[in-house]
Design an enzyme around this catalytic site. Structure first.
Site, PDB file in Angstrom:
ATOM      1  N   HIS A  18       0.886  -1.179   0.000  1.00  0.00           N
ATOM      2  CA  HIS A  18       0.000   0.000   0.000  1.00  0.00           C
ATOM      3  C   HIS A  18       0.916   1.219   0.000  1.00  0.00           C
ATOM      4  CE1 HIS A  18      -3.544  -2.462   1.206  1.00  0.00           C
ATOM      5  NE2 HIS A  18      -2.580  -3.228   1.712  1.00  0.00           N
ATOM      6  N   HIS A 196      -8.201  -8.282  -0.434  1.00  0.00           N
ATOM      7  CA  HIS A 196      -7.738  -8.764   0.863  1.00  0.00           C
ATOM      8  C   HIS A 196      -8.816  -9.704   1.407  1.00  0.00           C
ATOM      9  CE1 HIS A 196      -4.951  -5.452   0.607  1.00  0.00           C
ATOM     10  NE2 HIS A 196      -4.495  -5.594   1.832  1.00  0.00           N
ATOM     11  N   GLU A 199      -7.332 -12.291   6.284  1.00  0.00           N
ATOM     12  CA  GLU A 199      -6.287 -11.717   7.154  1.00  0.00           C
ATOM     13  C   GLU A 199      -6.813 -11.821   8.591  1.00  0.00           C
ATOM     14  OE1 GLU A 199      -5.630  -7.479   6.615  1.00  0.00           O
ATOM     15  OE2 GLU A 199      -3.658  -7.542   7.594  1.00  0.00           O
ATOM     16  N   ASP A 277       3.448  -5.162   2.530  1.00  0.00           N
ATOM     17  CA  ASP A 277       2.159  -4.592   2.963  1.00  0.00           C
ATOM     18  C   ASP A 277       2.270  -3.086   3.237  1.00  0.00           C
ATOM     19  OD1 ASP A 277      -0.543  -4.712   3.411  1.00  0.00           O
ATOM     20  OD2 ASP A 277      -0.436  -5.860   5.279  1.00  0.00           O
TER      21      ASP A 277
HETATM   22  N1  HPA Z   1      -5.262  -4.965   5.550  1.00  0.00           N
HETATM   23  C1  HPA Z   1      -6.338  -4.254   5.225  1.00  0.00           C
HETATM   24  N2  HPA Z   1      -6.286  -3.008   4.814  1.00  0.00           N
HETATM   25  C2  HPA Z   1      -5.093  -2.432   4.689  1.00  0.00           C
HETATM   26  C3  HPA Z   1      -3.941  -3.101   5.008  1.00  0.00           C
HETATM   27  C4  HPA Z   1      -4.031  -4.444   5.454  1.00  0.00           C
HETATM   28  O1  HPA Z   1      -3.049  -5.146   5.762  1.00  0.00           O
HETATM   29  N3  HPA Z   1      -2.927  -2.231   4.788  1.00  0.00           N
HETATM   30  C5  HPA Z   1      -3.464  -1.091   4.324  1.00  0.00           C
HETATM   31  N4  HPA Z   1      -4.788  -1.198   4.267  1.00  0.00           N
HETATM   32 ZN    ZN Z   2      -2.595  -5.068   2.602  1.00  0.00          ZN
END
Ligand code: HPA
Ligand code: ZN
Length: 336
Positions: A18, A196, A199, A277
Site C-alpha cells: 500500500h 484482501h 487476514e 504490505d
Molecule cells: N489490511 C487491510 N487493509 C489495509 C492493510 C491491510 O493489511 N494495509 C493497508 N490497508
Molecule cells: Zn494489505
C-alpha cells in the site's frame, strides 16, 4: 537457513504494497510541515512509539491519520519514489502498488493529483532504476458499495494507468459479498481484480472473494488454511496468495514468526509470494520480510527461490514481459 546472500541477490517482484503504508515517519513530519497539517507527533521517535497494534483496526486508525499529510501531486510522487528507490535496493524489479483514493478524495485531494503523482514516480523509476510498476486501486471496504461505485466511475477516465482494483481496510463485518456489483462492473471494464481476504476475516470471506468477486489473487489469505476444501480450490485454480509476514506479526495475525503458516502454504501446493504490505508501519521492506521469515523458519534455498520466483509468476505482467522476467530470474540464480 538459506545460504548467505541468496535473499539479497535474487530478483524480486512485490505485489502487496500500500503506497500510503510506505510513508516513513520522517517524510510524514516533513509533509505535515509543508502542508500545514496538524499531527500529534513532534519527532520520528514519537511516531514510531505510537505503532503498537493488537489488531488491524489499531493500525488502520494511524494509517488514515498518517496519510492526511499527502495533499499534492508532488507529495504522491515523492512518496512513491522513496518507496521505489528502497525497493530497487532490495533488487525488486517489478511492483504492483495499491492506492486508496477514498482516503484522499473526501479530504479535497483530486483523484488526478493522486494518480498523476504516482504515475510520475513510476515513469522515473522505470527510466532511472529499471523497475516496472502497475497501479491497483483499492476500495475501502468499511465504506458502502455506492462509494466504491463512484470511485470506479472516477477511475474509468484513467483506465490506461490503473491495471486493477482491490479491496482493503477493516475486514471483519465487511465481507466481499458487499462489493459484488462493483467488482462485476470493474471486471467488465477490463480491470484485473484482487481482494484482501482471510487476514482477520474467516475463510468464508476467501470463498466469497473467489466465487462472488472473481478475484485473480488473494491478499493475505492466511485463514484459508482453516478449510481444507478451500485450500484444494486455491491450489487447483493456481490462485496466488500475497503473504505479508512482518505485517502478520505486527497485527497479531500470527503470534510469532516461527508459527507463520507460509511453509504449510507451500507444502499444500499454493502459489505464495512474500510482500511488505505497509513497510513504514510494520518494520520492513520486502527483503527484510524474507530475512525475518528465514531467521524464524530456517527456509531452504529452494523455498526462498520458489517464493521469490512466484512473485513474477503471480504478477499481472503480460505473457511476454513475464517470460522475460522469469528468464532474468533464472539467469540470476544460475549466476550465483
Ligand atoms: N489490511 C487491510 N487493509 C489495509 C492493510 C491491510 O493489511 N494495509 C493497508 N490497508
Ligand atoms: Zn494489505
Amino acid at each position: 537457513m538459506a545460504r548467505d546472500g541468496l535473499i539479497d541477490a535474487l530478483p524480486k517482484a512485490e505485489l502487496h504494497i500500500h503506497i500510503e503504508g510506505s510513508l516513513e515517519p520522517s517524510m510524514m513530519l516533513e509533509l505535515a510541515a509543508r502542508n500545514a497539517v496538524d499531527l500529534p507527533y513532534t519527532s520520528s521517535d514519537e511516531v514510531l512509539a505510537a505503532y503498537r497494534f493488537t489488531r488491524l483496526q489499531d493500525f488502520l486508525d494511524l494509517y488514515y491519520r498518517g496519510m492526511s499529510v499527502l495533499r499534492t501531486r508532488a507529495d504522491f510522487r515523492d512518496l512513491a519514489l522513496a518507496y521505489l528507490r528502497r525497493a530497487a535496493a532490495d533488487r525488486v524489479e517489478h511492483v504492483e502498488i495499491f492506492f486508496d483514493p477514498q482516503g484522499h478524495v473526501p479530504r479535497g485531494v483530486g483523484f488526478a493529483e493522486v494518480l498523476d503523482g504516482l504515475t510520475d514516480a513510476l515513469a522515473i523509476a522505470e527510466r532511472d532504476l529499471g523497475v516496472t510498476g502497475y497501479l491497483i486501486m483499492c476500495f475501502l471496504r468499511h465504506l458502502d458499495e455506492d462509494d466504491a461505485e463512484r470511485t470506479l466511475d472516477l477511475a474509468l477516465a484513467h483506465k490506461d494507468r490503473i491495471i486493477g482494483v482491490g479491496l482493503d481496510s477493516s475486514e471483519l463485518g465487511h465481507p466481499p459479498a458487499k462489493f459484488k456489483n462493483v467488482f462485476r462492473r470493474a471486471r467488465d471494464e477490463g480491470f484485473r481484480t484482487v481482494a484482501h481476504a482471510g487476514e482477520e476475516g474467516p475463510s468464508s470471506y476467501v470463498w466469497e472473494a473467489i466465487d462472488l468477486l472473481g478475484v485473480e489473487r488473494i491478499d493475505h489469505g492466511n485463514r484459508a488454511l482453516e478449510d481444507s476444501e478451500l485450500v484444494r480450490r486455491i491450489a487447483m485454480d493456481k490462485l496466488p496468495l500475497t503473504v505479508c509476514p512482518l505485517s502478520n506479526l505486527r497485527l497479531c495475525v500470527v503470534e510469532d514468526l516461527a508459527r507463520h503458516p507460509i511453509r504449510q502454504m507451500l507444502e499444500a501446493g499454493l502459489m505464495v509470494t512474500v510482500n511488505s504490505d505497509d513497510p513504514a508501519y510494520f518494520g520492513g521492506y520486502v527483503s527484510e520480510n524474507f530475512h525475518a521469515l528465514d531467521a524464524a523458519l530456517k527456509l531452504s534455498d529452494d523455498e526462498v527461490t520458489v517464493l521469490a520466483r512466484n512473485g513474477f509468476t503471480a504478477s499481472f505482467l503480460g505473457q511476454e514481459a513475464k517470460a522475460e522476467a522469469l528468464g532474468r530470474f533464472d539467469q540470476a540464480l544460475a549466476d550465483l
